[in-house]
Design a protein around this motif. Structure first.
Motif, PDB file in Angstrom:
ATOM      1  N   LEU A 628      11.860 -18.962-107.668  1.00  0.00           N
ATOM      2  CA  LEU A 628      11.841 -19.820-108.737  1.00  0.00           C
ATOM      3  C   LEU A 628      11.196 -19.430-110.071  1.00  0.00           C
ATOM      4  CD1 LEU A 628      10.603 -23.156-107.020  1.00  0.00           C
ATOM      5  CD2 LEU A 628      12.887 -22.258-107.196  1.00  0.00           C
ATOM      6  N   GLU A 629      12.292 -19.238-111.151  1.00  0.00           N
ATOM      7  CA  GLU A 629      11.830 -18.724-112.414  1.00  0.00           C
ATOM      8  C   GLU A 629      11.157 -19.575-113.313  1.00  0.00           C
ATOM      9  OE1 GLU A 629      15.251 -16.791-113.818  1.00  0.00           O
ATOM     10  OE2 GLU A 629      15.379 -15.151-112.326  1.00  0.00           O
ATOM     11  N   VAL A 630      10.053 -19.584-113.132  1.00  0.00           N
ATOM     12  CA  VAL A 630       9.515 -20.770-113.869  1.00  0.00           C
ATOM     13  C   VAL A 630       8.077 -20.238-114.717  1.00  0.00           C
ATOM     14  CG1 VAL A 630       9.589 -22.759-112.009  1.00  0.00           C
ATOM     15  CG2 VAL A 630       7.727 -21.066-111.738  1.00  0.00           C
ATOM     16  N   ASP A 631       7.714 -20.729-115.726  1.00  0.00           N
ATOM     17  CA  ASP A 631       6.470 -20.440-116.352  1.00  0.00           C
ATOM     18  C   ASP A 631       5.408 -21.140-116.004  1.00  0.00           C
ATOM     19  OD1 ASP A 631       6.788 -22.870-117.693  1.00  0.00           O
ATOM     20  OD2 ASP A 631       8.156 -22.016-119.218  1.00  0.00           O
ATOM     21  N   THR A 632       5.328 -22.267-115.180  1.00  0.00           N
ATOM     22  CA  THR A 632       4.038 -22.859-114.868  1.00  0.00           C
ATOM     23  C   THR A 632       4.214 -23.203-113.363  1.00  0.00           C
ATOM     24  OG1 THR A 632       3.827 -23.836-116.958  1.00  0.00           O
ATOM     25  CG2 THR A 632       2.332 -24.719-115.532  1.00  0.00           C
ATOM     26  N   VAL A 633       3.088 -22.915-112.588  1.00  0.00           N
ATOM     27  CA  VAL A 633       3.107 -23.458-111.284  1.00  0.00           C
ATOM     28  C   VAL A 633       1.808 -24.490-111.094  1.00  0.00           C
ATOM     29  CG1 VAL A 633       2.738 -23.082-108.707  1.00  0.00           C
ATOM     30  CG2 VAL A 633       4.103 -21.257-110.360  1.00  0.00           C
ATOM     31  N   VAL A 634       1.955 -25.739-110.893  1.00  0.00           N
ATOM     32  CA  VAL A 634       1.084 -26.844-110.952  1.00  0.00           C
ATOM     33  C   VAL A 634       0.786 -27.020-109.388  1.00  0.00           C
ATOM     34  CG1 VAL A 634       0.134 -29.101-111.452  1.00  0.00           C
ATOM     35  CG2 VAL A 634       1.865 -27.967-112.849  1.00  0.00           C
ATOM     36  N   VAL A 635      -0.571 -26.837-108.867  1.00  0.00           N
ATOM     37  CA  VAL A 635      -1.011 -26.901-107.735  1.00  0.00           C
ATOM     38  C   VAL A 635      -1.668 -28.427-107.274  1.00  0.00           C
ATOM     39  CG1 VAL A 635      -2.523 -26.124-105.678  1.00  0.00           C
ATOM     40  CG2 VAL A 635      -1.524 -24.521-107.414  1.00  0.00           C
ATOM     41  N   CYS A 636      -0.749 -29.286-106.419  1.00  0.00           N
ATOM     42  CA  CYS A 636      -1.144 -30.660-106.085  1.00  0.00           C
ATOM     43  C   CYS A 636      -1.183 -30.589-104.456  1.00  0.00           C
ATOM     44  CB  CYS A 636      -0.119 -31.434-106.354  1.00  0.00           C
ATOM     45  SG  CYS A 636       0.186 -31.426-108.223  1.00  0.00           S
ATOM     46  N   ALA A 637      -1.786 -29.672-104.119  1.00  0.00           N
ATOM     47  CA  ALA A 637      -1.995 -29.353-102.397  1.00  0.00           C
ATOM     48  C   ALA A 637      -2.821 -30.077-101.493  1.00  0.00           C
ATOM     49  CB  ALA A 637      -1.840 -27.679-102.155  1.00  0.00           C
ATOM     50  N   GLY A 638      -3.158 -31.232-102.140  1.00  0.00           N
ATOM     51  CA  GLY A 638      -4.315 -32.161-101.487  1.00  0.00           C
ATOM     52  C   GLY A 638      -5.757 -31.820-102.214  1.00  0.00           C
ATOM     53  N   GLN A 639      -6.784 -32.300-101.319  1.00  0.00           N
ATOM     54  CA  GLN A 639      -8.111 -32.339-102.061  1.00  0.00           C
ATOM     55  C   GLN A 639      -9.208 -32.080-100.894  1.00  0.00           C
ATOM     56  OE1 GLN A 639      -6.049 -35.344-102.151  1.00  0.00           O
ATOM     57  NE2 GLN A 639      -5.161 -34.589-104.037  1.00  0.00           N
TER      58      GLN A 639
END
Length: 688
Positions: A628-639
């Motif tokens: 995936l050619e993205v410029d930002t990766v946001v991690v929302c993989a739990g807590q």
């Protein structure tokens, strides 16, 4: 008997809302109506005592008029096989309910509701045979004789209700239930006197109103919940709705209560993303057509907004059902000049409607005592049993723990490591459509101050610091989970959802979100929603959802949603193969999923995360390596729980004090659940 509502010496900020109104058979003490809302205490006759306590507390809190949850006039119309029915056995126990309300100087109506094709059982019947989108059971077509018997059943049930002490009844003719089904061409294609054009389609509601009026006499109040906007294709036009309203008044209806949208409608009407008082103009249009009082409803949660609706002449009364679930003493607080201390309803539906649709008893996220008044009791403590209580963490669980402890009479100090209260709820308030969450936080601030809670912001107490307290409630919440994702230099920026929502990091034009739970969906909406938020402007919101005037071209008041350009490209990814958003609330999840589709969010399921390099985010999807050619990766993989303090306090304590209690996310971090966290906090405080 409770004291009458006080009259403050200073002019009220809500003069119209608090003014009495003559409804004909009787006068109500203010314009605040607790509209009908099923809470799960209606179905079993044995729950009459609990129902009496629930409604009685709202009456003592000052509600002008209370309407019960819906009771079917017969077995066919029950919502569920064991659902509420206004039969003789059930209503015998309701003298306890009506007495409780009347002793508090309140007024109460029993709502009569025939589910029609929405019934969740094989006896369901409607204007025509067929299955609704929200029930697995196929309804049979009522015969002409069956329609006549249904009219008789409504009248007999109404008569029983008045005999049980109710001040009158409300006929449910909205939300897509039986009477609404007879009114809409989409669900009524009969060729007999109960169909065949608009006049025939409204024959049943009018016959029911006339029969009920005759059955209860002139000294009882007759209210009718009328659908002002069906929001389904093939629904009513405004001209037909107006003709129905005039016909109802001619047949003796005293009050018309606004209903908006069928349960199967694909337009939200009550969730927090709906603008405040979004449909008040529909009630205003109704008010111009009839000479009886009308009640406005749907997303009128702030008393200030309710006052504006009345001041603008859009209604005579305002229905505030969920707000009175959140704060049963809302009217009394307004009369005492304590509007800032009203517990704010955030229209989340998490602990009320979502529970009811799962067959459970309703409560309230911000008031776990709602519906449990006889079980969850916060008894004031005697002075000799007063305790010094430290609450560490000012997220929802900590805030409510501190408040509940102070209300019991304990000496409470609340510690918060950051400069602001709210925790995860403060982050949620930054999501478009959840702006009202900030109002809940402001309510907590004001109530904590009024209760005398000492608040220490930007303070991280140690176990030694807390040694002088009798009890320490650890509500330190959660931290974002860190995942094992190799990141090479020169690639997309990898950030946590907390950094994004706190403003410590910004997202680019192409974003991948790792994790599609509740927070992942929120972040996807945060990144893809139009700006400014449609929730803040009624006109923009209606255009966004395709809500239009209900005419012959757009029956029901719905049109195709317009195409809107998304501000950025967003990919939402999850490891599970299940539908994204499957775990969201019953009554709100579909809204979030619809918004994601409308914004063009690209959804990926069954994904394995590989690494990040200069090309982008490498994933394994459908057995193939993809970038995936993205410029930002946001991690929302739990807590993960932040609970170190509990062990530290235990190690530092001397003797038997302090006792340590871990609540909320610090106790269980999986799938953040504010309703569970707040309830747990209050239960702990009730046992101190």
């Amino acid at each position: 008997m409770p004291a009458p509502l006080p009259h403050p010496t200073t002019p009220s900020a809500h003069p119209r809302l608090l003014s009495p109104l003559d409804l004909g058979p009787f006068e109500v003490r203010n314009r605040i109506v607790m509209g009908s809302m099923h809470v799960g205490l209606e179905d079993r006759p044995g729950d009459a005592k609990k129902l009496a306590a629930y409604l009685g507390e709202r009456a003592r809190g000052g509600a002008g008029l209370i309407v019960t949850g819906g009771y079917s006039p017969d077995r066919t119309g029950r919502l569920t096989p064991g659902g509420a029915q206004a039969d003789a056995r059930t209503l015998r126990g309701h003298r306890l309910v009506t007495r409780e309300v009347h002793e508090a100087d309140g007024r109460v109506l029993l709502q009569l509701l025939h589910a029609g094709r929405y019934a969740f059982h094989p006896l369901s019947a409607s204007s025509r045979s067929g299955k609704s989108p929200i029930s697995p059971f196929r309804a049979r077509r009522l015969t002409r004789r069956g329609v006549g018997r249904t009219v008789e059943h409504f009248a007999e049930a109404a008569q029983r209700a008045v005999a049980a002490g109710y001040d009158g009844v409300e006929i449910m003719g909205s939300e897509g239930y039986l009477l609404n089904q007879f009114l809409a061409p989409a669900t009524n294609r009969r060729r007999d006197r109960w169909g065949r054009g608009a006049e025939g389609r409204r024959a049943l509601p009018l016959a029911v109103a006339a029969a009920v009026r005759e059955a209860i006499g002139e000294k009882a109040l007759l209210s009718y919940r009328i659908s002002l906007l069906d929001l389904v294709p093939g629904g009513q036009t405004w001209e037909e709705t107006g003709a129905l309203a005039r016909g109802l008044v001619e047949r003796g209806v005293d009050v018309l209560s606004s209903g908006i949208g069928w349960h199967e409608a694909r337009v939200p009407t009550i969730v927090t993303s709906v603008p405040r008082a979004a449909f008040a103009e529909n009630t205003a249009a109704l008010r111009e057509l009839v000479d009886v009082p009308v009640i406005a409803s749907n997303r009128i949660h702030d008393p200030a907004v309710a006052e504006e609706v009345l001041a603008a002449g859009q209604a005579d009364l305002v229905s505030m059902a969920r707000p009175l679930l959140a704060d049963p003493h809302l009217p009394r607080k307004l009369a005492e000049g304590r509007a800032a201390q009203v517990v704010a309803c955030i229209s989340c539906n998490q602990a009320c409607l979502d529970k009811v649709f799962d067959g459970k008893r309703a409560s309230c996220l911000v008031n776990p005592r709602a519906g449990h008044e006889t079980e969850l009791v916060l008894t004031p403590v005697a002075e000799r049993r007063l305790r010094k209580v430290a609450v560490v963490g000012a997220g929802p669980a900590g805030l409510e723990a501190a408040l509940a402890a102070a209300e019991r009479g304990h000496i409470v100090t609340l510690y918060e490591a950051t400069a602001e209260i709210g925790g995860q709820l403060r982050l949620a308030a930054r999501i478009p459509g959840k702006e009202d969450y900030a109002q809940a936080l402001q309510s907590w601030r004001m109530r904590l101050a009024a209760a005398g809670v000492g608040i220490r912001l930007e303070t991280r107490p140690t176990g030694r610091d807390l040694a002088g307290f009798h009890d320490v409630i650890v509500a330190t919440g959660v931290a974002p989970r860190v995942i094992d994702l190799p990141v090479e230099p020169g690639g997309p920026q990898v950030i946590s959802y907390a950094d994004l929502l706190e403003g410590r990091a910004e997202a680019g034009e192409r974003v991948a979100i790792i994790g599609a739970g509740g927070i992942g969906v929120d972040v996807a909406e945060f990144l893809s929603a139009p700006r400014p938020s449609p929730s803040l402007d009624v006109t923009v919101w209606k255009r966004h959802w395709g809500v239009v005037e209900a005419d012959e071209e757009h029956r029901g008041g719905v049109a195709t949603r317009p195409v809107e350009e998304a501000p950025r490209e967003v990919h939402l990814l999850q490891r599970k193969e299940t539908r994204i958003g499957a775990g969201l609330g019953r009554t709100t999840g579909w809204v979030h999923r619809a918004e994601l589709r409308h914004a063009g969010v690209i959804q990926h399921r069954g994904v394995a995360y590989r690494h990040v390099d200069a090309r982008g985010l490498h994933i394994l999807e459908d057995g193939e390596e993809t970038v995936l050619e993205v410029d930002t990766v946001v991690v929302c993989a739990g807590q993960v729980s932040v609970d170190d303090l509990a062990a530290e306090v235990t190690a530092a304590r001397k003797g038997r004090a302090p006792r340590v209690h871990v609540v909320g996310g610090a106790d269980v971090a999986a799938e953040l659940d504010a309703e569970r966290a707040i309830r747990q906090a209050v239960e702990v405080v009730a046992g101190l």
